[in-house]
Enzyme design. Structure first.
Site, mmCIF file in Angstrom:
data_model
loop_
_atom_site.group_PDB
_atom_site.id
_atom_site.type_symbol
_atom_site.label_atom_id
_atom_site.label_comp_id
_atom_site.label_asym_id
_atom_site.label_seq_id
_atom_site.Cartn_x
_atom_site.Cartn_y
_atom_site.Cartn_z
ATOM 1 N N GLU A 151 0.850 -1.191 0.000
ATOM 2 C CA GLU A 151 0.000 0.000 0.000
ATOM 3 C C GLU A 151 0.882 1.236 0.000
ATOM 4 O O GLU A 151 1.947 1.250 0.633
ATOM 5 C CB GLU A 151 -0.892 0.018 1.251
ATOM 6 C CG GLU A 151 -1.870 -1.139 1.306
ATOM 7 C CD GLU A 151 -2.449 -1.358 2.693
ATOM 8 O OE1 GLU A 151 -3.508 -2.003 2.765
ATOM 9 O OE2 GLU A 151 -1.853 -0.892 3.683
ATOM 10 N N ASP A 167 -4.249 -8.621 5.466
ATOM 11 C CA ASP A 167 -5.176 -9.574 4.859
ATOM 12 C C ASP A 167 -4.584 -10.962 4.678
ATOM 13 O O ASP A 167 -5.306 -11.959 4.733
ATOM 14 C CB ASP A 167 -5.656 -9.050 3.504
ATOM 15 C CG ASP A 167 -6.575 -7.867 3.650
ATOM 16 O OD1 ASP A 167 -7.728 -8.072 4.055
ATOM 17 O OD2 ASP A 167 -6.147 -6.720 3.384
#
Length: 398
Positions: A151, A167
């Site tokens: 990210e 995740d």
């Protein structure tokens, strides 16, 4: 049909990165303006012969449009999607072969850098936008593809880029930034043997934790789901944290939990006490400022539902602190939170063993193993207000 969008996971990740942005603040006037694009050098040290595909997907900060960037950093908006979801345009960039590097340019985005091995990812568009891969769903078209993502946010205040396991834990990689003064900072590298060490730790952990590991029919280990997704997929018992949660609720029925959520505001304290099954937090004047129902395991792992953390100055910061304390199992050992010394993390027999194993295998000990792993600055994030170059290094599977 692709899996359902993981809007909750994306929102948590965005909130986590936003919190980090706010913590760093804005650059000084002396720092040079951040250009419209900066170079990103991708180095393939994976040892794998599979072709690599790279994607730069996100929100263009100047307009709020969702889309992707090509290798030159040029933005392309997503076309309208459908219901059922329609195939997205091919946004892939050919990545470097093993032992080689490739430099692309990234624009002022808030988004994700995906990379996959051997096969392109299958992205779809709904009427609400992009459907992200959700491999906890066995029908997701990306379920059997080896991939991962970083990210990042690049804006007028600089670059923030992280490695994340919020995740899943999958293909190993590290991120870095070359600062305006020429120095380079990196994070996300595993220790030697850390990739196999992580999976071996899960396999050895009783209580169902080995169920988080997903393999392909040819035996290839693809990933380990984060425990919240494992509960959703039925791969981890939904009650796995209940014993610890119950002990916390019992302890603070007769004693007080003190939360000091802001390191720069040591005088701002909230006091938690369980009454009637609810943990009420009061301020220094004794007024109740927020209350929490007893969370379940999924609330703890996801830092949502009964541990929701709105972007405010009271409930959100308290919830972030509780979430970190539950995942790290420090709430019983220390009534003053957050506990920022990692020496006391994950010591209870009931803990987030996924997060424990991730941090144990990191070369610098830092990771985003759950949504608010940045409490106490234990996250795998690098930042610079005047970035010259970003880095993603694809590391060995060993």
């Amino acid at each position: 049909m692709p899996g359902k969008p993981r809007w909750r996971a994306l929102a948590v990740a965005a909130a986590t990165l936003t919190a980090s942005l706010l913590a760093f603040g804005t650059p000084s006037r002396a720092e040079a303006a951040v250009p419209a694009t900066i170079p990103l050098k991708i180095t393939n040290n994976s040892g794998r012969s599979d072709p690599v595909y790279v994607y730069d997907l996100g929100t263009l900060l100047s307009t709020g449009q969702q889309g992707w960037a090509d290798a030159n950093g040029t933005f392309h908006a997503w076309p309208a999607g459908g219901n059922p979801p329609t195939p997205a345009p091919d946004a892939s960039i050919a990545g470097p072969a093993n032992g080689q590097s490739k430099t692309i340019r990234i624009p002022k985005f808030s988004g994700r850098l995906y990379f996959s091995y051997g096969q392109k990812l299958d992205f779809r568009l709904t009427t609400g936008g992009l459907v992200q891969p959700a491999v906890q769903n066995p029908s997701d078209p990306n379920r059997n593809i080896l991939f991962n993502w970083s990210e990042y946010t690049l804006n007028d205040s600089g670059l923030w880029i992280n490695s994340t396991q919020v995740d899943m834990f999958s293909a190993p990689y590290a991120v870095g930034v070359q600062a305006g003064d020429g120095s380079t900072r990196t994070t996300g590298h595993l220790k030697p043997g850390g990739y196999n060490g992580f999976f071996n730790a899960l396999r050895a952990q009783s209580g169902g934790w080995a169920g988080l590991i997903q393999t392909r029919s040819d035996g290839t280990v693809l990933r380990a789901l984060a425990p919240g997704h494992g509960i959703e997929a039925g791969a981890l018992p939904a009650t796995v944290m209940d014993d610890y949660i119950n002990r916390v609720w019992q302890k603070y029925s007769s004693s007080t939990l003190t939360v000091t959520p802001f390191t720069d505001q040591p005088g701002t304290k909230y006091f938690g006490r369980v009454s009637g099954g609810v943990m009420n937090f009061t301020n220094g004047s004794g007024a109740v400022v927020t209350s929490f129902q007893k969370p379940d395991s999924d609330s703890v792992f996801g830092c949502y539902k009964r541990l929701d953390a709105p972007n405010d100055l009271v409930r959100g910061p308290i919830s972030r602190t509780l979430c970190a304390g539950f995942n790290r199992s420090t709430l019983l050992a220390n009534p003053n939170q957050p506990d920022t010394s990692s020496a006391g993390f994950y010591q209870d027999g009931v803990t987030n063993h996924y997060a424990r194993a991730v941090h144990a295998q990191m070369a610098d000990g830092k990771a985003y193993a759950f949504a608010f792993d940045d409490v106490g600055n234990h996250e795998s994030l690098v930042h610079d207000g005047s970035p010259q170059q970003a880095y993603v290094t694809l590391d060995p599977f060993s």
